[in-house]
Design a protein around this motif. Structure first.
Motif, short mmCIF file in Angstrom:
data_model
loop_
_atom_site.label_atom_id
_atom_site.label_comp_id
_atom_site.label_asym_id
_atom_site.label_seq_id
_atom_site.Cartn_x
_atom_site.Cartn_y
_atom_site.Cartn_z
N CYS A 17 0.68 -1.26 -0.01
CA CYS A 17 -0.13 -0.04 0.13
C CYS A 17 1.03 1.15 -0.07
N LEU A 18 2.17 1.28 0.61
CA LEU A 18 2.83 2.40 0.81
C LEU A 18 3.44 2.51 -0.51
N GLU A 19 3.93 1.62 -1.13
CA GLU A 19 4.58 1.83 -2.51
C GLU A 19 3.42 2.22 -3.61
N LEU A 20 2.18 1.81 -3.40
CA LEU A 20 1.37 2.22 -4.23
C LEU A 20 0.99 3.55 -4.30
N LEU A 21 1.01 4.11 -2.96
CA LEU A 21 0.46 5.48 -2.85
C LEU A 21 1.63 6.33 -3.14
N GLY A 24 1.63 7.01 -6.75
CA GLY A 24 0.50 7.99 -7.32
C GLY A 24 -0.69 7.08 -7.53
N TYR A 25 -0.64 5.84 -7.06
CA TYR A 25 -2.17 5.21 -7.38
C TYR A 25 -3.00 5.54 -6.08
N GLU A 26 -4.38 5.64 -6.56
CA GLU A 26 -5.47 5.64 -5.50
C GLU A 26 -5.74 4.10 -5.09
N ILE A 27 -5.94 3.93 -3.69
CA ILE A 27 -6.07 2.54 -3.29
C ILE A 27 -7.44 2.75 -2.41
N VAL A 28 -7.94 1.40 -2.54
CA VAL A 28 -9.08 1.19 -1.36
C VAL A 28 -8.48 -0.57 -1.01
N VAL A 29 -8.62 -0.33 0.55
CA VAL A 29 -7.89 -1.69 1.02
C VAL A 29 -9.10 -2.32 1.98
N VAL A 30 -9.17 -3.73 1.80
CA VAL A 30 -10.10 -4.35 2.56
C VAL A 30 -9.31 -5.52 3.27
N LYS A 50 -0.78 10.73 2.46
CA LYS A 50 -1.97 10.27 1.68
C LYS A 50 -3.30 9.43 2.25
N ASP A 51 -4.45 9.92 2.02
CA ASP A 51 -5.42 8.97 2.48
C ASP A 51 -5.88 8.16 1.65
N PHE A 52 -6.63 7.33 2.02
CA PHE A 52 -7.33 5.96 1.41
C PHE A 52 -8.51 5.46 1.98
N THR A 53 -9.33 4.85 1.18
CA THR A 53 -10.55 4.37 1.90
C THR A 53 -10.35 2.72 2.42
N PHE A 54 -10.80 2.54 3.56
CA PHE A 54 -10.60 1.29 4.29
C PHE A 54 -11.71 0.64 4.50
N TYR A 55 -11.97 -0.79 4.45
CA TYR A 55 -13.30 -1.49 4.77
C TYR A 55 -12.62 -2.75 5.45
N GLU A 56 -13.17 -2.73 6.75
CA GLU A 56 -12.89 -4.00 7.70
C GLU A 56 -14.29 -4.96 7.24
N THR A 57 -13.55 -5.51 6.21
CA THR A 57 -14.39 -6.57 5.56
C THR A 57 -13.88 -8.10 5.34
N ASP A 58 -14.67 -9.06 5.43
CA ASP A 58 -14.05 -10.50 5.18
C ASP A 58 -14.51 -10.73 3.83
N LEU A 59 -13.52 -11.37 3.00
CA LEU A 59 -13.89 -11.71 1.65
C LEU A 59 -14.94 -12.69 1.67
N ASN A 72 -16.88 1.98 -5.27
CA ASN A 72 -15.84 2.39 -5.72
C ASN A 72 -15.62 2.18 -7.31
N GLU A 73 -14.71 2.67 -8.03
CA GLU A 73 -14.38 2.39 -9.16
C GLU A 73 -13.02 1.83 -9.35
N ILE A 74 -13.13 0.55 -9.30
CA ILE A 74 -11.93 -0.34 -9.12
C ILE A 74 -11.42 -1.01 -10.60
N GLU A 75 -10.15 -0.75 -10.85
CA GLU A 75 -9.64 -0.63 -11.98
C GLU A 75 -8.84 -2.20 -12.03
N ALA A 76 -8.34 -2.46 -10.50
CA ALA A 76 -7.38 -3.91 -10.85
C ALA A 76 -7.54 -4.06 -9.26
N VAL A 77 -7.13 -5.43 -9.04
CA VAL A 77 -6.96 -5.94 -7.74
C VAL A 77 -5.62 -6.40 -7.29
N ILE A 78 -4.95 -6.48 -6.23
CA ILE A 78 -3.98 -6.96 -5.68
C ILE A 78 -4.42 -7.79 -4.64
#
Length: 347
Positions: A17-21, A24-30, A50-59, A72-78
């Protein structure tokens, strides 16, 4: 458009996440925080500004996961989320199969529904099983010796089938070797629950006084000093490998596996000696019997990642030890009990 990072609060996830931010990437974290801490993400925000959106969620919670794709407009997943303790997987195989595989199926189903067809998957060198030669390249035979490794191998096969069914998918399967180290700030690192399963946090916890001695499993392997040899890779190099893989899946289609390692093996005793040299700390250790299923020598051939992703590990073994020790000194009891030790010889 954002990159969804599953398991983003974990050891590898937080560094990624740190390297992505920073890139210059926008991230959403679950993350369900079952084996991670919100504190790691707070520190990612602090380090990057930098700020980002976080969800405490189980897959496994499909309805909750669908909300993430709706909002969210998700472009890709890691995809890093999953249980990862080899020993536990042997004791609780059904738990591992259900969590790791079903969670991935839920994720991929939603990706398909929302036309998000680029994914970087956190696999593992365990998919090579008991390989009898080195260095290990991506075309080696695949197998697994425990439930954890089988979940990784099964997910690789699921994703390969997914691409075969729809050639618009773009998938990178990243086979990690042995991640160690920490961010150079000392603010992000490996925070295992209970007794560490991995070598470096075991060493650092002995050095900091949390554990009394290091157990070295096996002293009769066919190596220079009799101890097992592994390919240790700095977690920051590993995180940057995810960025290179992300660039690949965003610009092409297909499914490809990549080793992320240094291409060099170090024995357990070499690690101990390097750590003592860098930190000035003495590590008390005791030789014990081999663990079932362990092999003597395992290291990667990372040339495919260099050739196709433009990625090469940069950090050496002494930097891995120094950064791991800095993290441990600043966080002797992990993220939630920060209490620096004044006696430690590193800042």
């Amino acid at each position: 458009m954002a990159v969804l990072v599953t398991g983003g609060a974990g050891y590898i996830g937080s560094h990624t996440c740190l390297e992505l931010l920073n890139a210059g990437y926008e991230i959403v974290v679950v993350d369900n925080l079952a084996n991670s801490s919100m504190e790691s993400l707070r520190r990612v925000k602090e380090l990057t500004g930098k700020d980002f959106t976080f969800y405490e969620t189980d897959l496994l919670d499909r309805e909750a996961m669908e909300i993430i794709f709706e909002q969210n407009e998700i472009e890709a997943v890691i995809h890093l989320a999953g249980f990862k303790a080899v020993g536990e997987s042997v004791r609780l195989p059904l738990r591992y199969y259900h969590n790791n595989i079903t969670g991935t199926l839920v994720l991929c189903q939603l990706m398909q529904e929302y036309a998000v067809k680029a994914i970087v998957f956190s696999s593992s060198a365990t998919v090579y099983g008991m390989s009898d030669s080195v260095p290990i390249s991506e075309d080696f035979p695949l197998s697994a010796t425990n439930a954890y490794g089988r979940t990784k191998l099964m997910i690789e096969e699921i994703m390969t089938d997914l691409y075969a069914s729809d050639r618009e998918w773009s998938i990178a399967l990243l086979r990690y070797f042995n991640p160690i180290g920490a961010h150079s700030s000392g603010k992000l690192g490996e925070d295992p629950s209970g007794k560490p399963n991995n070598l470096m946090p075991y060493i650092t916890q002995v050095a900091v006084g949390e554990l009394t001695e290091l157990h070295i499993y096996g002293s009769d392997y066919p190596t220079l000093d009799g101890t097992g040899v592994r390919d240790y890779i700095h977690v920051v190099d590993l995180a940057r490998g995810h960025l290179k893989a992300l660039e690949k899946v965003l610009s092409s289609t297909g499914v490809e596996a990549y080793n992320l390692g240094t291409g060099r093996g170090y024995s357990v005793m070499e690690m101990v000696i390097s750590f003592e040299k860098v930190t000035g700390q003495h590590i008390t250790y005791r030789m014990t019997d081999r663990r079932p299923g362990d092999i003597g020598i395992c290291y990667s051939d990372p040339s495919k990642a260099a050739r196709e992703l433009g990625w090469v590990a940069q950090k050496g073994i002494e930097e891995m030890c120094e950064d791991a020790w800095r993290w441990q000194v600043n966080n002797p009891q992990g993220y939630n009990k920060e209490k620096p030790l004044l006696r430690a010889g590193i800042s």
